[in-house]
Design a protein around this motif. Sequence first.
Motif, PDB file in Angstrom:
ATOM      1  N   THR A   1       2.315  -9.377  -1.580  1.00 40.61           N
ATOM      2  CA  THR A   1       0.971  -8.821  -1.480  1.00 40.61           C
ATOM      3  C   THR A   1      -0.016  -9.698  -0.717  1.00 40.61           C
ATOM      4  OG1 THR A   1       0.394  -9.757  -3.619  1.00 40.61           O
ATOM      5  CG2 THR A   1       1.184  -7.503  -3.601  1.00 40.61           C
TER       6      THR A   1
ATOM      7  N   GLN B   1      -6.700  -5.220   0.786  1.00 47.72           N
ATOM      8  CA  GLN B   1      -5.916  -4.561   1.833  1.00 47.72           C
ATOM      9  C   GLN B   1      -6.298  -3.091   1.935  1.00 47.72           C
ATOM     10  OE1 GLN B   1      -3.462  -2.007   1.916  1.00 47.72           O
ATOM     11  NE2 GLN B   1      -3.239  -2.339   4.112  1.00 47.72           N
TER      12      GLN B   1
ATOM     13  N   PRO C   1       0.816  -1.205   0.000  1.00 45.74           N
ATOM     14  CA  PRO C   1       0.000   0.000   0.000  1.00 45.74           C
ATOM     15  C   PRO C   1       0.858   1.268   0.000  1.00 45.74           C
ATOM     16  CG  PRO C   1       0.086  -0.911   2.202  1.00 45.74           C
ATOM     17  CD  PRO C   1       0.831  -1.862   1.308  1.00 45.74           C
TER      18      PRO C   1
ATOM     19  N   SER D   1      -6.721  -2.039   8.710  1.00 45.17           N
ATOM     20  CA  SER D   1      -5.335  -1.588   8.885  1.00 45.17           C
ATOM     21  C   SER D   1      -4.899  -0.596   7.800  1.00 45.17           C
ATOM     22  CB  SER D   1      -4.389  -2.791   8.883  1.00 45.17           C
ATOM     23  OG  SER D   1      -4.422  -3.441   7.630  1.00 45.17           O
ATOM     24  N   SER D   2      -5.750  -0.338   6.836  1.00 37.89           N
ATOM     25  CA  SER D   2      -5.397   0.523   5.713  1.00 37.89           C
ATOM     26  C   SER D   2      -5.339   1.992   6.133  1.00 37.89           C
ATOM     27  CB  SER D   2      -6.432   0.364   4.602  1.00 37.89           C
ATOM     28  OG  SER D   2      -6.200   1.296   3.571  1.00 37.89           O
TER      29      SER D   2
ATOM     30  N   ALA E   1      -5.560  -9.060  -3.671  1.00 40.53           N
ATOM     31  CA  ALA E   1      -4.937  -8.909  -2.355  1.00 40.53           C
ATOM     32  C   ALA E   1      -4.665  -7.438  -2.051  1.00 40.53           C
ATOM     33  CB  ALA E   1      -3.643  -9.719  -2.285  1.00 40.53           C
ATOM     34  N   VAL E   2      -4.177  -6.708  -3.033  1.00 42.27           N
ATOM     35  CA  VAL E   2      -3.888  -5.286  -2.857  1.00 42.27           C
ATOM     36  C   VAL E   2      -5.180  -4.494  -2.663  1.00 42.27           C
ATOM     37  CG1 VAL E   2      -3.079  -3.243  -4.119  1.00 42.27           C
ATOM     38  CG2 VAL E   2      -1.655  -5.293  -4.016  1.00 42.27           C
TER      39      VAL E   2
ATOM     40  N   SER F   1      -9.206  -2.686   4.167  1.00 43.96           N
ATOM     41  CA  SER F   1      -9.123  -3.351   5.477  1.00 43.96           C
ATOM     42  C   SER F   1      -9.005  -2.327   6.603  1.00 43.96           C
ATOM     43  CB  SER F   1      -7.921  -4.298   5.512  1.00 43.96           C
ATOM     44  OG  SER F   1      -6.724  -3.555   5.566  1.00 43.96           O
TER      45      SER F   1
ATOM     46  N   ILE G   1      -9.454 -15.284   3.512  1.00 42.45           N
ATOM     47  CA  ILE G   1      -9.379 -14.174   4.479  1.00 42.45           C
ATOM     48  C   ILE G   1     -10.025 -14.592   5.786  1.00 42.45           C
ATOM     49  CG2 ILE G   1     -10.112 -11.809   4.946  1.00 42.45           C
ATOM     50  CD1 ILE G   1     -10.041 -11.329   1.936  1.00 42.45           C
TER      51      ILE G   1
ATOM     52  N   THR H   1      -0.415  -8.998   3.554  1.00 39.27           N
ATOM     53  CA  THR H   1      -0.547  -7.640   4.053  1.00 39.27           C
ATOM     54  C   THR H   1      -1.752  -7.414   4.958  1.00 39.27           C
ATOM     55  OG1 THR H   1      -1.738  -6.988   2.051  1.00 39.27           O
ATOM     56  CG2 THR H   1       0.656  -6.643   2.078  1.00 39.27           C
ATOM     57  N   LEU H   2      -2.633  -8.365   5.084  1.00 39.48           N
ATOM     58  CA  LEU H   2      -3.836  -8.147   5.890  1.00 39.48           C
ATOM     59  C   LEU H   2      -3.594  -8.465   7.361  1.00 39.48           C
ATOM     60  CD1 LEU H   2      -6.602  -9.748   3.670  1.00 39.48           C
ATOM     61  CD2 LEU H   2      -6.165  -7.331   4.023  1.00 39.48           C
ATOM     62  N   ASN H   3      -4.018  -7.573   8.238  1.00 43.10           N
ATOM     63  CA  ASN H   3      -4.039  -7.910   9.662  1.00 43.10           C
ATOM     64  C   ASN H   3      -5.075  -9.010   9.831  1.00 43.10           C
ATOM     65  OD1 ASN H   3      -2.142  -6.073  10.393  1.00 43.10           O
ATOM     66  ND2 ASN H   3      -3.553  -4.629  11.318  1.00 43.10           N
TER      67      ASN H   3
END
Length: 160
Positions: A73, A107, A36, A112-113, A103-104, A110, A150, A76-78
């Motif tokens: 990529t 994210q 990101p 966390s973004s 995935a991008v 999300s 996810i 990257t997700l919490n």
Amino acid sequence: LGADVDNAISAVCKMMLINPSLPYASILPVLLNSLPLRGDASEGPNVYRTIVGLVTSGHAVCLEKINLQASNTFLTLNGGVNMAALQPLLSGQEAMILLAIYAVLVQAISNSSNAIDETKAIVSSGLKEIYTKASNPVYRQTLEGYLQSINDADLKQRVI
């Protein structure tokens, strides 16, 4: 340092929009691995609109293969991604660029973004369009497969 990279990413996206003869299959994996955005979230709408546009227009680059060892990529997700659930979408150490794009995009919406609201709206709208109106069934099947990987149920709901 982050803002300079984000500005360069945005500039590449602008070039992609006006020059369809660019080597997308070479550019896109590098671009996706640079996300990101870290320093200049105001570049997000241009960057993510370009990426969403590639998918919604059915650009052939989306079905190209990417080496997963060169791609960060997916992690990257919490809350994480269940890599075992991704196995049906993988071909050894390769997957379609489309999977990295999803995935991008996921994210970006999300919790966390750090994306601004305009970017999140572009991404959310694009993912919903892909999910409901994809003309190529591979696009929706790949998105559904990624969503199964996810762990965050709330995030899944925001995609569909």
